[in-house]
Motif scaffolding. Structure first.
Motif, PDB file in Angstrom:
ATOM      1  N   ILE A 200     -17.485   9.501  14.388  1.00  0.00           N
ATOM      2  CA  ILE A 200     -17.247  10.865  13.883  1.00  0.00           C
ATOM      3  C   ILE A 200     -16.786  11.776  15.014  1.00  0.00           C
ATOM      4  O   ILE A 200     -15.836  12.555  14.874  1.00  0.00           O
ATOM      5  N   TRP A 201     -17.457  11.685  16.185  1.00  0.00           N
ATOM      6  CA  TRP A 201     -17.134  12.587  17.295  1.00  0.00           C
ATOM      7  C   TRP A 201     -16.342  11.887  18.407  1.00  0.00           C
ATOM      8  O   TRP A 201     -15.926  12.519  19.355  1.00  0.00           O
ATOM      9  N   GLY A 202     -16.155  10.577  18.292  1.00  0.00           N
ATOM     10  CA  GLY A 202     -15.384   9.860  19.298  1.00  0.00           C
ATOM     11  C   GLY A 202     -16.055   9.802  20.652  1.00  0.00           C
ATOM     12  O   GLY A 202     -15.384   9.736  21.689  1.00  0.00           O
ATOM     13  N   ASP A 203     -17.382   9.820  20.670  1.00  0.00           N
ATOM     14  CA  ASP A 203     -18.130   9.816  21.926  1.00  0.00           C
ATOM     15  C   ASP A 203     -18.410   8.367  22.357  1.00  0.00           C
ATOM     16  O   ASP A 203     -19.037   7.603  21.621  1.00  0.00           O
ATOM     17  N   GLU A 204     -17.929   7.991  23.539  1.00  0.00           N
ATOM     18  CA  GLU A 204     -18.111   6.637  24.049  1.00  0.00           C
ATOM     19  C   GLU A 204     -19.149   6.579  25.163  1.00  0.00           C
ATOM     20  O   GLU A 204     -19.163   5.650  25.963  1.00  0.00           O
ATOM     21  N   SER A 205     -20.044   7.532  25.215  1.00  0.00           N
ATOM     22  CA  SER A 205     -21.049   7.585  26.283  1.00  0.00           C
ATOM     23  C   SER A 205     -21.976   6.376  26.225  1.00  0.00           C
ATOM     24  O   SER A 205     -22.325   5.881  25.146  1.00  0.00           O
ATOM     25  N   GLU A 206     -22.380   5.913  27.396  1.00  0.00           N
ATOM     26  CA  GLU A 206     -23.376   4.853  27.499  1.00  0.00           C
ATOM     27  C   GLU A 206     -24.731   5.466  27.823  1.00  0.00           C
ATOM     28  O   GLU A 206     -24.837   6.660  28.149  1.00  0.00           O
ATOM     29  N   PHE A 207     -25.773   4.643  27.762  1.00  0.00           N
ATOM     30  CA  PHE A 207     -27.129   5.123  28.006  1.00  0.00           C
ATOM     31  C   PHE A 207     -27.230   5.854  29.341  1.00  0.00           C
ATOM     32  O   PHE A 207     -27.790   6.945  29.434  1.00  0.00           O
ATOM     33  N   SER A 208     -26.654   5.262  30.371  1.00  0.00           N
ATOM     34  CA  SER A 208     -26.765   5.841  31.717  1.00  0.00           C
ATOM     35  C   SER A 208     -25.965   7.126  31.868  1.00  0.00           C
ATOM     36  O   SER A 208     -26.199   7.895  32.805  1.00  0.00           O
ATOM     37  N   ASP A 209     -25.010   7.382  30.968  1.00  0.00           N
ATOM     38  CA  ASP A 209     -24.256   8.638  31.013  1.00  0.00           C
ATOM     39  C   ASP A 209     -25.101   9.809  30.537  1.00  0.00           C
ATOM     40  O   ASP A 209     -24.861  10.959  30.910  1.00  0.00           O
ATOM     41  N   ILE A 210     -26.092   9.519  29.690  1.00  0.00           N
ATOM     42  CA  ILE A 210     -26.894  10.576  29.067  1.00  0.00           C
ATOM     43  C   ILE A 210     -28.300  10.646  29.641  1.00  0.00           C
ATOM     44  O   ILE A 210     -28.833  11.731  29.891  1.00  0.00           O
ATOM     45  N   PHE A 211     -28.917   9.486  29.874  1.00  0.00           N
ATOM     46  CA  PHE A 211     -30.313   9.442  30.299  1.00  0.00           C
ATOM     47  C   PHE A 211     -30.460   8.892  31.714  1.00  0.00           C
ATOM     48  O   PHE A 211     -29.604   8.150  32.206  1.00  0.00           O
ATOM     49  N   ASP A 212     -31.546   9.268  32.347  1.00  0.00           N
ATOM     50  CA  ASP A 212     -31.885   8.797  33.692  1.00  0.00           C
ATOM     51  C   ASP A 212     -32.500   7.404  33.567  1.00  0.00           C
ATOM     52  O   ASP A 212     -33.676   7.259  33.235  1.00  0.00           O
ATOM     53  N   VAL A 213     -31.716   6.371  33.830  1.00  0.00           N
ATOM     54  CA  VAL A 213     -32.145   4.983  33.599  1.00  0.00           C
ATOM     55  C   VAL A 213     -33.338   4.614  34.475  1.00  0.00           C
ATOM     56  O   VAL A 213     -34.315   4.022  34.002  1.00  0.00           O
ATOM     57  N   GLU A 214     -33.267   4.932  35.751  1.00  0.00           N
ATOM     58  CA  GLU A 214     -34.358   4.539  36.650  1.00  0.00           C
ATOM     59  C   GLU A 214     -35.661   5.238  36.290  1.00  0.00           C
ATOM     60  O   GLU A 214     -36.734   4.652  36.370  1.00  0.00           O
ATOM     61  N   HIS A 215     -35.558   6.484  35.888  1.00  0.00           N
ATOM     62  CA  HIS A 215     -36.757   7.207  35.444  1.00  0.00           C
ATOM     63  C   HIS A 215     -37.324   6.569  34.177  1.00  0.00           C
ATOM     64  O   HIS A 215     -38.542   6.453  34.018  1.00  0.00           O
ATOM     65  N   PHE A 216     -36.450   6.152  33.278  1.00  0.00           N
ATOM     66  CA  PHE A 216     -36.854   5.485  32.038  1.00  0.00           C
ATOM     67  C   PHE A 216     -37.631   4.208  32.354  1.00  0.00           C
ATOM     68  O   PHE A 216     -38.717   3.965  31.815  1.00  0.00           O
TER      69      PHE A 216
END
Length: 542
Positions: A200-216
């Protein structure tokens, strides 16, 4: 010093001869050794008895302290005590670099609430007044049994769960939370979730683009092992993707359905988790949900920094309202409602809906009028403005409008701006170039809205949804910041009634919303509620 103390107590437990040696040095030794014959048959025994009892008290006290040292304690739980600082003031600094993250430091907290002063009416002061949190604070102490199992589960290297999540940002957050819970139920490692491209929005973001992976990973290291990718030993050319999960699936169903396959194949791929896992889980799993939502899912550093800058620009000028306006074109298409912008815009929505009937969600046999009166439609800008004015919002109140681009552009917000001139959106608040890298990244823009909205004194949604539930729970978790949930079904008949006076309308709106402004509300009063939206009592205690 702490390490030395633990070592000493370990010796007491593991080497009882050490304790016996202490006994031999005291009059207590007379109970376990052969007494010597005394040449005097009339010797007084009172001093020996006194020493005996003193030694007995000392030895049992020593043994008691040694035992207490071995009672398991959780190093990453948020305990609730009368002397602990408030959840906001205790967590303004960043997480430490210790191996074990301190969950008393929340991942994301709002800026402090303002002390409202100045030339305000009593009604305006009441509008800005924050609800009483009744002493509730974050409380994530897991059971001893859960912590014992964690020692094994957190080291799992044979079984892996892969989850593909879809939808907008907050829909993805919900699925990620459930992914962690399912991995814990199956005692498997979790691969960092895969974010499906949003068509719908054409967003190709990955997990690491949005969230702090190491903190997770670090935050959940005592609960579930999180890895960045599957090990080469578990890669196969073709993997079955499981999508058939019923709604409200309990842990027993998850184990019965997937555990044997996971043991045989080593990998389980899940898709379509949205709201499938039961809302009523065992207490430890409910606490884990809160731990993921409010601690582990921290936004990536660039997003946090930009969101915090915008929030400070709003906050520095005093208290502000955040209104989540659901005025996007796809919202009007999916809800089957009219935007209120006139015939031209209504025809556009009708044509779009006719061409894509599968977009319409629920209540297919209801007209748009029936939907609106049933509370199924978003409030438009005029309705939001009337509600805010009726509840006592000052005319000069600063309002941050969260949400995507409104259908109809600036004209869609005109009724709100007319009543409250100080209305801004992130595009107006940001300086040149700040939002440039995220122009086509709807999830990042939604995360920025989330951060700015969290620090507002008052949050008002125009419609329900994942963002609203997430904000409701998060604001409760950080001290019950004011959250006004419009009672659309009850208020709309009064908005339609043109004969009602402003004073009568205001009085009615205040009565309708008296008990829905952010006070602690128990989840267990209604079992269909999500713990992430209603963290009391599972995740908060007095």
């Amino acid at each position: 010093m702490a390490r030395h103390k633990n070592l000493k107590n370990s010796l007491v437990t593991l080497y009882p001869s050490f304790v016996l040696h202490l006994i031999s040095l005291s009059p207590f030794n007379s109970l376990i050794s052969t007494p010597k014959k005394s040449p005097s048959p009339k010797r007084c025994s009172s001093p020996n008895l006194s020493l005996f009892f003193i030694s007995l008290v000392i030895i049992f006290a020593f043994l008691g302290l040694s035992l207490l040292n071995f009672i398991p304690t959780s190093q990453n739980s948020v305990n609730c005590s009368a002397t602990s600082p408030s959840p906001v003031s205790a967590v303004l600094s960043d997480d430490s670099d210790d191996d074990e993250p301190r969950l008393s430091r929340i991942a994301m907290v709002p800026l402090p609430a303002h002390r409202v002063s100045g030339n305000l009416t009593g009604e305006e002061r009441e509008f800005w007044r924050q609800p009483d949190n009744e002493g509730y604070r974050p409380c994530l102490g897991f059971s001893i049994e859960y912590r014992r199992e964690s020692a094994r589960v957190s080291k799992e290297k044979r079984r892996f769960v892969v989850v593909v999540v879809s939808g907008g940002l907050n829909q993805q957050r919900n699925q990620i939370i459930d992914a962690v819970i399912i991995a814990r139920i199956l005692e498997a490692a979790l691969v960092v979730p895969v974010l499906q491209v949003n068509h719908i929005w054409g967003d190709e973001s990955e997990f690491s683009d949005i969230f702090d992976v190491e903190h997770f990973k670090k935050t959940l290291q005592a609960d579930v092992r999180v890895v960045s990718s599957l090990p080469s030993t578990h890669l196969v050319s073709r993997q079955t993707v499981e999508t058939q999960i019923p709604r409200h699936a309990p842990p027993l169903w998850i184990r019965t359905k997937f555990l044997n396959r996971l043991k045989q194949e080593g990998v389980l791929v899940l898709k379509g988790l949205d709201s499938k896992l039961s809302k009523n889980l065992p207490l430890d799993l409910q606490k884990l949900r809160c731990k993921v939502a409010f601690h582990a899912l921290r936004y990536a550093a660039p997003i946090r920094e930009l969101g915090n800058r915008l929030a400070r620009r709003m906050w520095i000028e005093g208290p502000y309202i955040s209104v989540h306006m659901r005025l996007e074109k796809d919202v009007w298409v999916r809800t089957g409602c009219l935007s209120g912008l006139g015939r031209e815009y209504d025809d556009i929505i009708a044509r779009e809906r006719d061409s894509r009937p599968e977009f319409l969600t629920g209540k297919l046999n209801m007209s748009h009028v029936q939907r609106r009166l049933a509370g199924l439609c978003p409030l438009n800008a005029l309705e939001v403005a009337r509600l805010l004015k009726a509840l006592g919002a000052p005319k000069n109140a600063r309002i941050y409008v969260a949400g995507g681009e409104p259908f109809g552009g600036s004209s869609a917000l005109k009724p709100l701006v007319t009543e409250f001139p100080n209305v801004v959106r992130k595009e107006m608040l940001a300086r040149e170039g700040e939002l440039g890298p995220y122009t086509n990244r709807s999830s990042v823009l939604a995360a920025i809205d989330y951060i700015v909205s969290l620090s507002s004194e008052v949050f008002v949604p125009s419609h329900g949804g994942n963002m609203v539930r997430a904000m409701q729970g998060h604001r409760a978790y950080v001290g019950h910041r004011k959250f006004i949930k419009p009672n659309k079904r009850a208020m709309l008949p009064f908005i339609e009634g043109l004969a009602i006076s402003d004073a009568e309308f205001s009085s009615t709106m205040k009565k309708l919303h008296k008990n829905s402004q952010g006070q602690p509300e128990m989840r267990n009063n209604k079992r269909d509620r999500e713990v992430v939206a209603y963290p009391v009592p599972e995740c908060m205690c007095k």
